[in-house]
Design a protein around this motif. Structure first.
Motif, mmCIF file in Angstrom:
data_model
loop_
_atom_site.group_PDB
_atom_site.id
_atom_site.type_symbol
_atom_site.label_atom_id
_atom_site.label_comp_id
_atom_site.label_asym_id
_atom_site.label_seq_id
_atom_site.Cartn_x
_atom_site.Cartn_y
_atom_site.Cartn_z
ATOM 1 N N ASN A 145 3.678 -3.435 8.657
ATOM 2 C CA ASN A 145 3.773 -3.381 10.113
ATOM 3 C C ASN A 145 5.237 -3.181 10.486
ATOM 4 O O ASN A 145 6.141 -3.719 9.838
ATOM 5 C CB ASN A 145 3.248 -4.683 10.721
ATOM 6 N N VAL A 150 0.766 -1.962 13.837
ATOM 7 C CA VAL A 150 0.064 -2.253 12.591
ATOM 8 C C VAL A 150 0.100 -1.025 11.679
ATOM 9 O O VAL A 150 -0.206 0.091 12.093
ATOM 10 C CB VAL A 150 -1.399 -2.641 12.911
ATOM 11 N N ASN A 151 0.526 -1.247 10.437
ATOM 12 C CA ASN A 151 0.528 -0.198 9.400
ATOM 13 C C ASN A 151 1.260 1.074 9.819
ATOM 14 O O ASN A 151 0.841 2.182 9.465
ATOM 15 C CB ASN A 151 -0.910 0.166 8.982
ATOM 16 N N LEU A 258 0.860 -9.298 16.778
ATOM 17 C CA LEU A 258 0.594 -9.582 15.369
ATOM 18 C C LEU A 258 0.357 -11.072 15.126
ATOM 19 O O LEU A 258 0.728 -11.613 14.111
ATOM 20 C CB LEU A 258 1.783 -9.093 14.522
#
Ligand SMILES: NC(=O)c1ccc[n+]([C@@H]2O[C@H](COP(=O)([O-])OP(=O)(O)OC[C@H]3O[C@@H](n4cnc5c(N)ncnc54)[C@H](O)[C@@H]3O)[C@@H](O)[C@H]2O)c1
Length: 369
Positions: A145, A150-151, A258
């Motif tokens: 992240n 995210v990602n 997150l």
């Protein structure tokens, strides 16, 4: 019983071993590597040998290892840098082996690091959560992240083997346990109505963490996920079906950031597949589509998974307008923007173009009841 089979993902082939107490299989697999050239990254949950059985503990202490905390806060560039430094300081060479023992977080972080260190070293997943066994260890996606996204950083990289020892699940906390189970339920909605009906029946066994049923679920999930990714490693067609409910789940996850305490990834997927079920019913309006809507709600209730915002137990609930904005921002990043995965009936999903946001807004409304 031990399930052992060969996975084919992209151009790679590797074994997946599923069972209770499969460390002998692991030890014989890593024999071909020089002991000093093997390094283990392990979830800190196991630091005080909590969750480890004696056999695993003695194996573990023979190898160089470090602990890193689980939880999405750990999928970061500083942790990536930390592992690279440790591998280098321990002289792990190009023909070395990195082993990850942990959930989706340790798995994604280690797989990404393995894909970069010395342009890629061998890597083994030992998943310890339902999410990691059912979903994240299979398919070759790695990720970190970054910038609260995210990602945002990641690669496609397959392991040399995956060892799924179901004994790890004994110690898994309830919310983490059901979050992973949600991914298996989701796959059955899109691709296997018989398995969906089986999930409706076996909830009591799953609650008790019955070994036989867990082995069946994890084996079925591995095979099913492989079917989707084998021919579509880089997510251009069939693999997209696995994202059923994810667009909506991700829009909700973006609101909470997150912070998993408010919303775990699998819980976001549960809310996402509820919206997808509603959308399917709004679009098709048939007996089959009504069935999807009713059965999705029924199964989520049976597995302690949320199908409404009020089930999250927080007063911090996103506005629909915010969720639509999040979807638009997310969709801007891909070329085929307004495509959604919709089910015509349980077990039958497809990609549909939806240009009218009204349908999406109406579908989201089901979460506010
Ligand atoms: N690569 C992929 O295709 C893919 C797919 C799905 C999810 N993911 C990623 O997976 C991550 C979520 O995975 P997760 O839910 O496993 O989270 P996680 O790895 O953070 O594990 C959840 C919690 O369980 C603890 N834990 C791990 N094993 C345990 C055990 N056996 N007993 C008790 N506690 C244990 C961890 O310390 C952590 O606190 C997310 O970052 C998500 O993006 C990746």
């Amino acid at each position: 019983m031990v399930h052992s089979f060969e996975a084919k993902v992209g151009i790679d082939k590797f074994p997946i071993i599923i069972g209770h107490g499969i460390f002998n299989e692991l030890i014989s697999f890593i024999k071909t590597y020089n002991k000093e050239n093997i390094f283990i990254i392990c979830d800190s949950y196991f630091k005080k040998s909590k969750g480890f059985h004696n056999q695993e503990l003695s194996f573990f202490n023979e190898y160089n290892h470090v602990f890193i905390n689980g939880g999405v806060e750990s999928k970061t560039l500083p942790n990536f840098e930390k592992i690279i430094k440790i591998l280098s300081q321990n002289n792990i060479a190009r023909d070395g082996l990195l082993i990850s023992i942990g959930g989706g977080v340790i798995g994604d972080l280690c797989a990404f690091t393995a894909s970069c260190y010395q342009r890629g070293i061998d890597f083994i997943h030992i998943p310890t959560t339902t999410t990691a066994m059912i979903d994240s260890s299979i398919g070759g996606k790695t990720g970190l992240n970054f910038l609260e996204q995210v990602n945002l950083i990641g690669s496609y990289y397959n392991p040399k083997a995956i060892f799924m020892d179901l004994r790890f699940l004994d110690s898994l906390e309830k919310r983490d346990y059901y979050s992973g189970i949600c991914e298996a339920i989701k796959m059955s909605i899109t691709s296997d109505s018989n398995m969906f009906n089986r999930y409706l029946e076996v909830n009591n066994l799953v609650h008790r963490k019955d070994k036989t049923i867990l082995e069946e679920i994890i084996y079925w999930s591995s095979i099913t996920k492989l079917k989707h990714v084998t021919s579509d490693f880089k997510e251009k067609s069939t693999r997209l079906i696995l994202n059923y409910g994810h667009t909506f789940g991700q829009a909700i996850e973006t609101h909470y950031g997150l912070y998993q305490e408010k919303l775990k990834h699998g819980e976001a997927v549960a809310l996402g597949i509820t919206v997808a079920a509603k959308l399917s019913d709004l679009l098709f309006n048939t007996t089959n589509s009504k069935n999807i809507w009713e059965k999705t709600n029924e199964i989520l209730l049976k597995y302690n998974l949320p199908n409404k915002f009020k089930k999250l137990g927080t007063k911090d609930i996103p506005e629909t307008s915010q969720l639509i904005k999040n979807i638009i921002n997310d969709k801007k990043r891909i070329s085929n923007g307004n495509r959604y995965i919709i089910c015509e009936s349980i077990g039958k999903a497809d990609i549909h173009l939806i240009k009218n946001d009204e349908y999406i807004i109406k579908a989201f409304n089901c979460l506010y009841e």
